[in-house]
Design an enzyme around this catalytic site. Structure first.
Site, PDB file in Angstrom:
ATOM      1  N   ALA A  36      42.464  34.292  24.954  1.00 14.44           N
ATOM      2  CA  ALA A  36      42.163  33.168  25.841  1.00 14.44           C
ATOM      3  C   ALA A  36      43.169  33.102  26.983  1.00 14.44           C
ATOM      4  O   ALA A  36      44.378  33.061  26.757  1.00 14.44           O
ATOM      5  CB  ALA A  36      42.181  31.860  25.056  1.00 14.44           C
ATOM      6  N   HIS A  66      48.525  41.242  47.727  1.00 15.38           N
ATOM      7  CA  HIS A  66      47.584  42.139  47.063  1.00 15.38           C
ATOM      8  C   HIS A  66      48.290  43.426  46.633  1.00 15.38           C
ATOM      9  O   HIS A  66      48.732  44.227  47.469  1.00 15.38           O
ATOM     10  CB  HIS A  66      46.436  42.456  48.029  1.00 15.38           C
ATOM     11  CG  HIS A  66      45.231  43.026  47.357  1.00 15.38           C
ATOM     12  ND1 HIS A  66      44.112  43.438  48.056  1.00 15.38           N
ATOM     13  CD2 HIS A  66      44.950  43.254  46.048  1.00 15.38           C
ATOM     14  CE1 HIS A  66      43.202  43.890  47.216  1.00 15.38           C
ATOM     15  NE2 HIS A  66      43.692  43.797  45.993  1.00 15.38           N
ATOM     16  N   ALA A  94      52.346  36.354  36.811  1.00 12.30           N
ATOM     17  CA  ALA A  94      53.574  35.705  36.355  1.00 12.30           C
ATOM     18  C   ALA A  94      53.333  34.906  35.079  1.00 12.30           C
ATOM     19  O   ALA A  94      54.156  34.907  34.146  1.00 12.30           O
ATOM     20  CB  ALA A  94      54.134  34.799  37.450  1.00 12.30           C
ATOM     21  N   TYR A 148      48.957  34.415  38.577  1.00 13.16           N
ATOM     22  CA  TYR A 148      48.294  34.902  37.366  1.00 13.16           C
ATOM     23  C   TYR A 148      49.188  35.859  36.594  1.00 13.16           C
ATOM     24  O   TYR A 148      49.441  35.673  35.396  1.00 13.16           O
ATOM     25  CB  TYR A 148      46.975  35.592  37.717  1.00 13.16           C
ATOM     26  CG  TYR A 148      46.457  36.484  36.612  1.00 13.16           C
ATOM     27  CD1 TYR A 148      46.171  35.956  35.354  1.00 13.16           C
ATOM     28  CD2 TYR A 148      46.280  37.852  36.807  1.00 13.16           C
ATOM     29  CE1 TYR A 148      45.712  36.767  34.320  1.00 13.16           C
ATOM     30  CE2 TYR A 148      45.818  38.663  35.786  1.00 13.16           C
ATOM     31  CZ  TYR A 148      45.540  38.127  34.552  1.00 13.16           C
ATOM     32  OH  TYR A 148      45.093  38.937  33.530  1.00 13.16           O
ATOM     33  N   LYS A 158      51.011  35.512  32.836  1.00 15.11           N
ATOM     34  CA  LYS A 158      50.807  36.455  31.734  1.00 15.11           C
ATOM     35  C   LYS A 158      52.117  37.118  31.330  1.00 15.11           C
ATOM     36  O   LYS A 158      52.347  37.385  30.135  1.00 15.11           O
ATOM     37  CB  LYS A 158      49.771  37.512  32.129  1.00 15.11           C
ATOM     38  CG  LYS A 158      48.356  36.995  32.204  1.00 15.11           C
ATOM     39  CD  LYS A 158      47.867  36.429  30.868  1.00 15.11           C
ATOM     40  CE  LYS A 158      47.690  37.507  29.814  1.00 15.11           C
ATOM     41  NZ  LYS A 158      47.160  36.941  28.539  1.00 15.11           N
ATOM     42  N   THR A 183      47.815  42.045  30.373  1.00 14.05           N
ATOM     43  CA  THR A 183      47.331  42.812  31.524  1.00 14.05           C
ATOM     44  C   THR A 183      48.409  43.738  32.072  1.00 14.05           C
ATOM     45  O   THR A 183      49.607  43.467  31.934  1.00 14.05           O
ATOM     46  CB  THR A 183      46.886  41.847  32.639  1.00 14.05           C
ATOM     47  OG1 THR A 183      46.597  42.574  33.832  1.00 14.05           O
ATOM     48  CG2 THR A 183      47.980  40.844  32.970  1.00 14.05           C
ATOM     49  N   ASP A 184      47.967  44.804  32.747  1.00 16.56           N
ATOM     50  CA  ASP A 184      48.926  45.689  33.413  1.00 16.56           C
ATOM     51  C   ASP A 184      49.516  45.056  34.666  1.00 16.56           C
ATOM     52  O   ASP A 184      50.516  45.542  35.205  1.00 16.56           O
ATOM     53  CB  ASP A 184      48.282  47.029  33.765  1.00 16.56           C
ATOM     54  CG  ASP A 184      47.080  46.922  34.696  1.00 16.56           C
ATOM     55  OD1 ASP A 184      46.662  45.789  35.013  1.00 16.56           O
ATOM     56  OD2 ASP A 184      46.554  47.973  35.094  1.00 16.56           O
ATOM     57  N   GLU A 185      48.942  43.945  35.144  1.00 18.40           N
ATOM     58  CA  GLU A 185      49.427  43.330  36.375  1.00 18.40           C
ATOM     59  C   GLU A 185      50.840  42.764  36.231  1.00 18.40           C
ATOM     60  O   GLU A 185      51.498  42.504  37.241  1.00 18.40           O
ATOM     61  CB  GLU A 185      48.460  42.244  36.844  1.00 18.40           C
ATOM     62  CG  GLU A 185      47.100  42.802  37.215  1.00 18.40           C
ATOM     63  CD  GLU A 185      46.215  41.788  37.923  1.00 18.40           C
ATOM     64  OE1 GLU A 185      46.743  40.994  38.718  1.00 18.40           O
ATOM     65  OE2 GLU A 185      44.999  41.806  37.676  1.00 18.40           O
ATOM     66  N   ASP A 231      40.430  23.708  22.796  1.00 20.54           N
ATOM     67  CA  ASP A 231      41.468  24.168  23.717  1.00 20.54           C
ATOM     68  C   ASP A 231      42.637  24.746  22.929  1.00 20.54           C
ATOM     69  O   ASP A 231      43.134  24.113  21.984  1.00 20.54           O
ATOM     70  CB  ASP A 231      41.933  22.981  24.566  1.00 20.54           C
ATOM     71  CG  ASP A 231      42.790  23.382  25.750  1.00 20.54           C
ATOM     72  OD1 ASP A 231      43.340  24.496  25.739  1.00 20.54           O
ATOM     73  OD2 ASP A 231      42.912  22.560  26.679  1.00 20.54           O
ATOM     74  N   ILE A 232      43.096  25.935  23.324  1.00 17.38           N
ATOM     75  CA  ILE A 232      44.255  26.526  22.654  1.00 17.38           C
ATOM     76  C   ILE A 232      45.520  25.709  22.878  1.00 17.38           C
ATOM     77  O   ILE A 232      46.511  25.892  22.173  1.00 17.38           O
ATOM     78  CB  ILE A 232      44.502  27.979  23.106  1.00 17.38           C
ATOM     79  CG1 ILE A 232      44.752  28.053  24.620  1.00 17.38           C
ATOM     80  CG2 ILE A 232      43.362  28.881  22.683  1.00 17.38           C
ATOM     81  CD1 ILE A 232      45.238  29.409  25.084  1.00 17.38           C
ATOM     82  N   THR A 236      47.300  27.072  30.601  1.00 18.01           N
ATOM     83  CA  THR A 236      46.583  27.841  29.579  1.00 18.01           C
ATOM     84  C   THR A 236      47.363  29.061  29.116  1.00 18.01           C
ATOM     85  O   THR A 236      47.525  29.294  27.912  1.00 18.01           O
ATOM     86  CB  THR A 236      45.210  28.276  30.111  1.00 18.01           C
ATOM     87  OG1 THR A 236      44.434  27.110  30.405  1.00 18.01           O
ATOM     88  CG2 THR A 236      44.472  29.136  29.101  1.00 18.01           C
ATOM     89  N   GLU A 283      43.359  32.145  31.597  1.00 22.10           N
ATOM     90  CA  GLU A 283      42.842  32.143  32.966  1.00 22.10           C
ATOM     91  C   GLU A 283      43.219  33.489  33.566  1.00 22.10           C
ATOM     92  O   GLU A 283      44.367  33.930  33.457  1.00 22.10           O
ATOM     93  CB  GLU A 283      43.476  31.005  33.770  1.00 22.10           C
ATOM     94  CG  GLU A 283      43.117  29.625  33.284  1.00 22.10           C
ATOM     95  CD  GLU A 283      41.710  29.213  33.659  1.00 22.10           C
ATOM     96  OE1 GLU A 283      41.104  29.884  34.507  1.00 22.10           O
ATOM     97  OE2 GLU A 283      41.214  28.221  33.094  1.00 22.10           O
TER      98      GLU A 283
END
Length: 351
Positions: free
Chosen positions: A81, A293, A162, A160, A164, A134-136, A58-59, A99, A83
């Site tokens: 690594a 979305h 947030a 997710y 990242k 990610t670009d999100e 685990d990281i 994570t 989620e």
């Protein structure tokens, strides 16, 4: 080079590790927690390979991270690594914070201690930590208009994205505060072989093969910029080799498509490959949209193309046809996921 890759049994990570070892001849240590979306079978071509070692861990474990740095003595770290499934982050955000945020902090601290105490001279000068994101994190663009750039403001809109975004900020802070040579990449939607079938493209391919409904969120007009995972792997290597510490590079395929057009293209490809099951478009249906979305993601990869000399090599249509063909021809990879240990889970879709 000796390269430590976190998340190397995941979709993007496995494509990268295979490229690093088989194509480029690097020595790679893969650290992976082997959670639900990781599949060691994706690294089967490296079984017994002298240049690759897989560590199940685990990281978020600082003792393990310190031990791996001390023993392997990496010349670079590529941190993938995470989620990454938006639907799962909506129903269970805690794992994403654990994570993606805490795990990144642990890896940054382990890298900092190693960089400051163990490296000197050219080893220290050439060391890099590449943080893959990610670009999100940039939020949503209006349909049909605009592109994210390295100057775009952060506006994450799901647990997710947030998590990242937080990890990106930590990576940059460790560079500016401690001098750790960090480079950050933000990439558009990946597709290709060996992607866990909760994501849009493999889910729809496998549902269509099985004659199941092809559920599309909302009106299906949400737009995503797609990049083949092998193009992304090449981009990450180019960033590691040529990227400037403290800089961010956006990686995209210049292939913006609506979700409904992606599903329709998958159906058309399957009609050619498996005409006995067609027309597959009859299986398409629309379901209630998921919360929050985002309508459009699109990347301008001009900085990466100019500074790194990298360009996407695959058109989306050719890459998608190869991807559909791979899933049709490799049921031994995906059938255990669909029918075995994940049979009790609802495999949702995301894009």
């Amino acid at each position: 080079m000796r390269i430590l890759v976190t998340g190397g049994c995941g979709f993007i990570g496995s494509a990268l590790v295979l490229h690093l070892v088989l194509d480029l001849g690097h020595d790679v240590l893969t650290l992976d927690a082997l959670t639900y979306a990781a599949n060691p079978a994706s690294l089967k071509p490296l079984d017994g390979h002298s240049r690759h070692r897989l560590v199940h861990g685990d990281i978020c474990n600082p003792e393990l991270a310190a031990e791996l740095f001390a023993n392997f003595r990496p010349e670079a770290v590529i941190h993938l690594a995470a989620e990454s499934h938006v639907d799962r982050s909506i129903t269970g955000p805690a794992a994403f914070i654990w994570t993606n945020v805490l795990g990144t902090q642990v890896m940054l601290e382990a890298a900092r201690a190693y960089y400051m105490a163990e490296l000197t001279g050219p080893e220290k000068e050439n060391f890099r930590l590449l943080h893959v994101s990610t670009d999100e994190v940039y939020g949503s663009l209006p349909l049909g208009d605009g592109f994210f750039t390295e100057q775009s403001c952060y506006n994450p809109r799901s647990p997710y994205s947030a998590s990242k975004a937080a990890s990106d900020h930590l990576a940059r802070a460790w560079h500016h505060t401690y001098g750790l040579p960090v480079v950050v990449t933000n990439c558009s939607n990946n597709y290709g072989p060996r992607q866990f079938p909760e994501k849009l493209i493999p889910l729809q391919i496998l549902n269509a093969i099985s004659g199941k409904a092809l559920a599309v969120y909302g009106d299906g007009l949400n737009e995503r910029d797609w990049i083949h995972v092998e193009d992304h792997a090449r981009a990450l290597v180019a960033t590691l080799e040529k990227g400037r510490p403290g800089e961010t590079y956006l990686l995209g395929g210049r292939s913006v498509r609506s979700n409904i057009s992606v599903v329709q293209t998958i159906c058309a490809i399957l009609d050619r490959l498996r005409p006995d099951g067609g027309p597959h478009a009859r299986l398409i249906g629309f379901v209630a949209d998921r919360p929050g979305h985002d309508r459009r993601y699109a990347i301008d990869p001009g900085k990466a193309e100019t500074e790194l000399g990298w360009h996407p090599s695959r058109s989306f249509e050719d890459g998608l046809e190869d991807t559909v063909r791979w899933y049709v021809e490799n049921p031994d990879w995906w059938r255990p996921i669909r029918e075995g240990r994940y049979a009790g889970e609802r495999l949702g879709l995301t894009a």
